[in-house]
Design a protein around this motif. Structure first.
Motif, PDB file in Angstrom:
ATOM      1  N   ASP A  11      -4.675  41.581 -14.555  1.00 17.08           N
ATOM      2  CA  ASP A  11      -4.207  40.775 -13.421  1.00 17.08           C
ATOM      3  C   ASP A  11      -5.267  39.786 -12.929  1.00 17.08           C
ATOM      4  OD1 ASP A  11      -1.824  42.095 -13.549  1.00 17.08           O
ATOM      5  OD2 ASP A  11      -2.231  43.421 -11.852  1.00 17.08           O
ATOM      6  N   ILE A  12      -6.509  39.998 -13.297  1.00 14.88           N
ATOM      7  CA  ILE A  12      -7.579  39.104 -12.848  1.00 14.88           C
ATOM      8  C   ILE A  12      -7.511  37.829 -13.688  1.00 14.88           C
ATOM      9  CG2 ILE A  12     -10.080  38.817 -12.645  1.00 14.88           C
ATOM     10  CD1 ILE A  12     -10.236  41.830 -12.177  1.00 14.88           C
ATOM     11  N   CYS A  13      -7.448  36.702 -13.015  1.00  9.41           N
ATOM     12  CA  CYS A  13      -7.295  35.412 -13.694  1.00  9.41           C
ATOM     13  C   CYS A  13      -8.657  34.942 -14.217  1.00  9.41           C
ATOM     14  CB  CYS A  13      -6.715  34.395 -12.716  1.00  9.41           C
ATOM     15  SG  CYS A  13      -6.366  32.814 -13.497  1.00  9.41           S
ATOM     16  N   VAL A  14      -8.871  35.164 -15.512  1.00 12.74           N
ATOM     17  CA  VAL A  14     -10.114  34.790 -16.182  1.00 12.74           C
ATOM     18  C   VAL A  14      -9.734  34.228 -17.545  1.00 12.74           C
ATOM     19  CG1 VAL A  14     -12.271  35.691 -17.145  1.00 12.74           C
ATOM     20  CG2 VAL A  14     -11.421  36.590 -15.001  1.00 12.74           C
ATOM     21  N   HIS A  15     -10.474  33.222 -17.963  1.00  7.09           N
ATOM     22  CA  HIS A  15     -10.230  32.628 -19.287  1.00  7.09           C
ATOM     23  C   HIS A  15     -10.393  33.721 -20.351  1.00  7.09           C
ATOM     24  CE1 HIS A  15     -10.868  30.200 -22.892  1.00  7.09           C
ATOM     25  NE2 HIS A  15     -10.150  29.271 -22.241  1.00  7.09           N
ATOM     26  N   PRO A  16      -9.557  33.730 -21.389  1.00 13.22           N
ATOM     27  CA  PRO A  16      -9.625  34.787 -22.416  1.00 13.22           C
ATOM     28  C   PRO A  16     -11.009  34.952 -23.059  1.00 13.22           C
ATOM     29  CG  PRO A  16      -7.616  33.516 -22.684  1.00 13.22           C
ATOM     30  CD  PRO A  16      -8.411  32.828 -21.619  1.00 13.22           C
ATOM     31  N   SER A  17     -11.722  33.859 -23.282  1.00 18.34           N
ATOM     32  CA  SER A  17     -13.052  34.003 -23.892  1.00 18.34           C
ATOM     33  C   SER A  17     -14.028  34.674 -22.919  1.00 18.34           C
ATOM     34  CB  SER A  17     -13.600  32.648 -24.348  1.00 18.34           C
ATOM     35  OG  SER A  17     -13.772  31.786 -23.240  1.00 18.34           O
ATOM     36  N   GLU A  18     -13.913  34.341 -21.634  1.00 19.13           N
ATOM     37  CA  GLU A  18     -14.769  35.001 -20.637  1.00 19.13           C
ATOM     38  C   GLU A  18     -14.388  36.475 -20.482  1.00 19.13           C
ATOM     39  OE1 GLU A  18     -14.421  32.547 -17.153  1.00 19.13           O
ATOM     40  OE2 GLU A  18     -16.207  31.385 -17.729  1.00 19.13           O
ATOM     41  N   ARG A  19     -13.093  36.763 -20.584  1.00 18.42           N
ATOM     42  CA  ARG A  19     -12.631  38.154 -20.502  1.00 18.42           C
ATOM     43  C   ARG A  19     -13.273  38.980 -21.612  1.00 18.42           C
ATOM     44  NH1 ARG A  19      -8.656  40.530 -17.987  1.00 18.42           N
ATOM     45  NH2 ARG A  19      -7.710  38.551 -17.367  1.00 18.42           N
ATOM     46  N   THR A  20     -13.324  38.431 -22.815  1.00 17.73           N
ATOM     47  CA  THR A  20     -13.937  39.125 -23.944  1.00 17.73           C
ATOM     48  C   THR A  20     -15.411  39.400 -23.679  1.00 17.73           C
ATOM     49  OG1 THR A  20     -12.384  38.100 -25.470  1.00 17.73           O
ATOM     50  CG2 THR A  20     -14.398  38.994 -26.426  1.00 17.73           C
ATOM     51  N   ILE A  21     -16.107  38.402 -23.160  1.00 19.10           N
ATOM     52  CA  ILE A  21     -17.534  38.563 -22.862  1.00 19.10           C
ATOM     53  C   ILE A  21     -17.742  39.620 -21.784  1.00 19.10           C
ATOM     54  CG2 ILE A  21     -19.582  37.425 -21.913  1.00 19.10           C
ATOM     55  CD1 ILE A  21     -18.528  34.811 -23.242  1.00 19.10           C
ATOM     56  N   PRO A  93     -22.659  31.112 -15.239  1.00 14.48           N
ATOM     57  CA  PRO A  93     -21.562  31.408 -16.171  1.00 14.48           C
ATOM     58  C   PRO A  93     -21.770  32.767 -16.855  1.00 14.48           C
ATOM     59  CG  PRO A  93     -23.031  29.762 -17.102  1.00 14.48           C
ATOM     60  CD  PRO A  93     -23.506  30.021 -15.705  1.00 14.48           C
ATOM     61  N   VAL A  94     -20.680  33.373 -17.228  1.00 18.63           N
ATOM     62  CA  VAL A  94     -20.714  34.682 -17.868  1.00 18.63           C
ATOM     63  C   VAL A  94     -21.500  34.634 -19.177  1.00 18.63           C
ATOM     64  CG1 VAL A  94     -19.275  36.487 -18.892  1.00 18.63           C
ATOM     65  CG2 VAL A  94     -18.564  35.381 -16.800  1.00 18.63           C
ATOM     66  N   VAL A  95     -21.395  33.535 -19.881  1.00 26.00           N
ATOM     67  CA  VAL A  95     -22.094  33.409 -21.153  1.00 26.00           C
ATOM     68  C   VAL A  95     -23.615  33.461 -20.958  1.00 26.00           C
ATOM     69  CG1 VAL A  95     -22.219  30.876 -21.287  1.00 26.00           C
ATOM     70  CG2 VAL A  95     -21.965  32.241 -23.360  1.00 26.00           C
ATOM     71  N   TYR A  96     -24.113  33.087 -19.774  1.00 24.92           N
ATOM     72  CA  TYR A  96     -25.547  33.183 -19.468  1.00 24.92           C
ATOM     73  C   TYR A  96     -25.993  34.646 -19.530  1.00 24.92           C
ATOM     74  CZ  TYR A  96     -29.923  32.999 -16.874  1.00 24.92           C
ATOM     75  OH  TYR A  96     -31.229  33.144 -16.490  1.00 24.92           O
ATOM     76  N   PHE A  97     -25.188  35.543 -18.954  1.00 28.10           N
ATOM     77  CA  PHE A  97     -25.521  36.975 -18.972  1.00 28.10           C
ATOM     78  C   PHE A  97     -25.524  37.501 -20.407  1.00 28.10           C
ATOM     79  CE2 PHE A  97     -23.825  36.235 -14.746  1.00 28.10           C
ATOM     80  CZ  PHE A  97     -24.826  36.773 -13.967  1.00 28.10           C
TER      81      PHE A  97
END
Length: 173
Positions: A11-21, A93-97
């Protein structure tokens, strides 16, 4: 998914690539819990098993757990640093982590697998040293370095035992 696993709710609105990360980062938190439980169960302090006699693990396993505790300290410091950076800049951004933790995440995955393998196969003494040696042949440099550090902790104890035996003719308890 596993009952003990954590995932980002759909239910959390997050881009699919960010969800994977995010899901990958969360799963490594689960790996950390596996390693911490292993260290607590097999570390320096004897634990009781079902309220009966204390569980006294292999001295080689205790030494290896000392090394694991050191590695966990490195992971905790890295996460604390990221937490501080997030306080200073809440829109990182999530990708930074993912980038900042990439090496540690690979190491945690390998260590959680190692801990599970040791517990599943009840490895102690020479079989434990053999398994550490086998895993030290990893082609991933940072994983190899951590496994070699764990192996060094255990080998130092083995050398002490050999020296004691050579001098006194008996192995220490």
């Amino acid at each position: 998914s596993d009952p003990g696993s954590f995932w980002l709710h759909e239910d959390i609105c997050v881009h699919p690539s960010e969800r994977t990360i995010v899901n990958n980062l969360v799963q490594f938190g689960q790996k950390l819990k596996v390693i911490e439980a292993f260290v607590q169960q097999n570390g320096s302090q004897p634990r009781t098993c079902s309220g009966t006699a204390p569980h006294i693990p292999s001295v080689y396993l205790v030494r290896m757990c000392d090394g694991l505790a050191e590695v966990l300290g490195t992971y905790r410091r890295a996460v604390a640093k990221l937490d501080h950076e997030l306080e200073l800049n809440p829109v990182l951004p999530v990708v930074y982590f993912q980038a900042q933790l990439a090496d540690l995440l690979e190491v945690l995955h390998e260590l959680a697998d190692l801990c599970s393998h040791i517990m599943r196969n009840h490895l102690r003494a020479a079989p434990l040293l053999n398994e550490l040696h086998r895993r030290s042949q990893s082609g991933i440099p940072h994983v190899r370095g951590v496994i070699l550090r764990l192996l060094r902790y255990s080998y130092d104890l083995m050398v002490q035992h050999i020296m004691f035996w050579m001098v006194h003719g008996v192995l220490p308890k």
